[in-house]
Design an enzyme around this catalytic site. Structure first.
Site, PDB file in Angstrom:
ATOM      1  CG  HIS A  72      -1.856  -1.130   1.325  1.00 30.42           C
ATOM      2  ND1 HIS A  72      -3.217  -0.981   1.429  1.00 30.42           N
ATOM      3  CD2 HIS A  72      -1.650  -2.466   1.312  1.00 30.42           C
ATOM      4  CE1 HIS A  72      -3.800  -2.168   1.473  1.00 30.42           C
ATOM      5  NE2 HIS A  72      -2.857  -3.082   1.418  1.00 30.42           N
TER       6      HIS A  72
ATOM      7  CG  ASP B 286      -4.973   1.697   2.455  1.00 26.40           C
ATOM      8  OD1 ASP B 286      -3.835   1.586   1.989  1.00 26.40           O
ATOM      9  OD2 ASP B 286      -5.796   0.749   2.479  1.00 26.40           O
TER      10      ASP B 286
END
Ligand code: UDP
Length: 497
Positions: free
Chosen positions: A20, A123
């Site tokens: 990520h 996220d």
């Protein structure tokens, strides 16, 4: 390029895992390169990891800064320094880190309320950013690190589960060994080798569904051709969430770096050794083996990989992130005598100059982009797939957990630039107990199919090169990913007027 009258101020909140963190930082740099003012909010250890990339962008006159929040180690009972899932080797530590990631809200929310941005790029592992964005009246763009094909597969599987009578539905609980399993209702029939674990489908499904309700749009680290128009249309029909394909992010980033940085540079002795070793090899002769930043195999599985690689006859670079043993004495012996390798393995590989085993962070993009690298044995983590596609390296696919099995199907069935190893188990996460071992024959067979210059391997290699060319076109000045980035920025500017 979009006309920017006032630089938009955008906050990026990456989750605490490399798959990520890396694309998030790349997106942040791409936004900054278009004149936006960007702040990445993260914790001290992660900030140190990102520091040099940020400095590289700022040296080009871009405006990007790190805002560091304290990592709540004490609150969750973690030792200092463990702030990223890359440093986690067991489930209890993983749970603590996950809890700590949720606690970041206590610092992030007041910071945002005192210094409100124009937009949050969050996220999807931080659902708590949605109410903050609503309170501030700003758009929340979400990034989940999946391809859209996987999002479509997860949603389709959930619809399948929901349509089952309750009794039958319960039969699927915990059963991740059955297969093959057909996911229906998609633009084409996709047959998975195993049944997706119900728990993971439901968890991911609920996060994706929440994002569809609570976000302004979704950024995908991919380009239109790789997800394919059929799946983009399919997704569009099932939700009104805006989607921007902006990728491969790593390749787009290379377009904004000075020419001399176009080829990944080695920046330390360790990387230099690897490059020199690769320089000594023929083109397309080396297999790169890596299972990403999270997956830890136990010793019997590592043993099989070693045997498979040795009997394939190929040269290799193998990145090993081992599962550590509970017992210190056993661990010391394993470390010292490398009990997870066949007897004499290291000596033989050294004598034949056939293999490198890397036990720490590998310079993946350098390895993938070296002409000697001809195949990639991979766990199909999505960030990794985008990097392999950008380098035109065909894959031997061995998915392990979460959405990786869907990515495998995109690689092998939909586009044909990889061969399947034959994974035996679909885990919910990297720390699940694995009951089955993928044997050396399967590994050797996959390597030979791709690397032996036979008809099948050559066809797969051609497909990988074709896809690399399409990726290259997508990131050109007028390519689809550049146009999508422009469209996203224009959309935000309109919203903020
Ligand atoms: N990576 C790397 N060196 C390593 C392990 C991983 O550079 O030794 C990078 C890899 O290039 C990719 C990311 O870490 O950018 C892994 O992300 P991915 O989504 O593929 O897998 P995950 O680690 O989340 O399973």
């Amino acid at each position: 390029m979009a006309e920017i009258s006032r630089p938009l101020n955008v906050y990026f909140l990456p989750f605490l895992a490399q798959g990520h963190m890396i694309p998030f930082c790349q997106f942040a740099r791409l936004f900054a390169a278009r004149g936006l003012h960007v702040t990445i909010i993260t914790t001290p250890v992660n900030a140190r990891f990102l520091q040099s990339s940020i400095e590289e962008s700022n040296a080009l006159g871009h405006h990007i800064q790190l805002h560091t929040v304290r990592f709540p180690s004490d609150e969750v009972g973690l030792p200092d320094g463990i702030e990223n899932f890359f440093n986690v080797t067991d489930a209890p530590t993983g749970h603590k880190l996950y809890e700590a990631a949720g606690l970041l809200r206590n610092q992030v929310q007041p910071f945002m309320e005192e210094n409100p941005p124009d937009c949050i790029v969050s996220d999807f592992m931080y659902p708590w950013t949605a109410p903050i964005a609503t309170r501030l009246g700003i758009p929340r763009i979400v990034f989940n690190s999946f391809c859209l094909f996987a999002v479509c597969m997860i949603s389709a599987h959930n619809r399948q589960l929901q349509s089952l009578p309750p009794g039958l539905c319960n039969d699927h609980d915990g059963d991740n060994s059955g297969g093959p399993f057909v996911v229906s209702g998609l633009p084409e029939t996709i047959t998975l080798p195993l049944r997706p674990p119900k728990r993971i489908s439901e968890l991911l499904g609920s996060l994706i569904e929440a994002d569809q309700k609570n976000s302004y749009g979704l950024i995908v680290n991919n380009f239109n051709d790789l997800d394919g128009q059929d799946y983009i249309n399919y997704h569009q029909k099932s939700t009104d969430l805006k989607v921007w394909h902006i990728g491969p992010a790593s390749l787009m980033l290379r377009n904004i770096l000075p020419k001399e940085d176009l080829h990944p540079q080695t920046n330390n002795e360790h990387d230099e050794l690897i490059r020199t070793w690769l320089d000594s090899k023929e083109s397309n002769s080396v297999v790169y083996v890596s299972f990403g930043s999270l997956c830890r195999f136990d010793d019997p599985q590592l043993f099989e990989i070693a045997c498979g690689l040795e009997s394939s006859g190929c040269s290799f670079i193998w990145v090993v992130h081992r599962e550590s043993k509970q017992n210190n004495e056993e661990e010391e012996e394993a470390e010292e005598k490398k009990t997870w390798l066949p007897k004499g393995f290291e000596g033989r590989m050294k004598k034949e100059n056939r293999g490198l085993i890397l036990m720490k962070w590998a310079p993946q993009e350098l390895i993938l982009n070296h002409p000697a690298t001809g195949g990639f044995l991979t766990h199909c983590g999505w960030t990794t797939v985008t990097e392999a596609v950008s380098a035109g390296v065909p894959m031997m696919t061995w998915p392990v957990f979460v959405e990786q099995f869907y990515n495998e199907k995109l690689i092998t069935q939909v586009h044909g630039f990889g061969v399947e190893v034959g994974a035996e188990e679909w885990n919910s996460g990297p720390y699940d107990r694995r009951d089955k071992v993928v044997n050396k024959m399967k590994i050797e067979n996959a390597v030979r199919r791709l690397m032996d210059c036979g008809e099948e391997g050559e066809k797969v290699r051609r497909k990988a090169i074709e896809m690399r060319e399409k990726a290259g076109k997508a990131v050109e000045e007028d390519g689809s990913s550049q146009r999508n980035l422009t469209a996203l920025i224009e959309d935000l500017e309109l919203f903020c007027k």
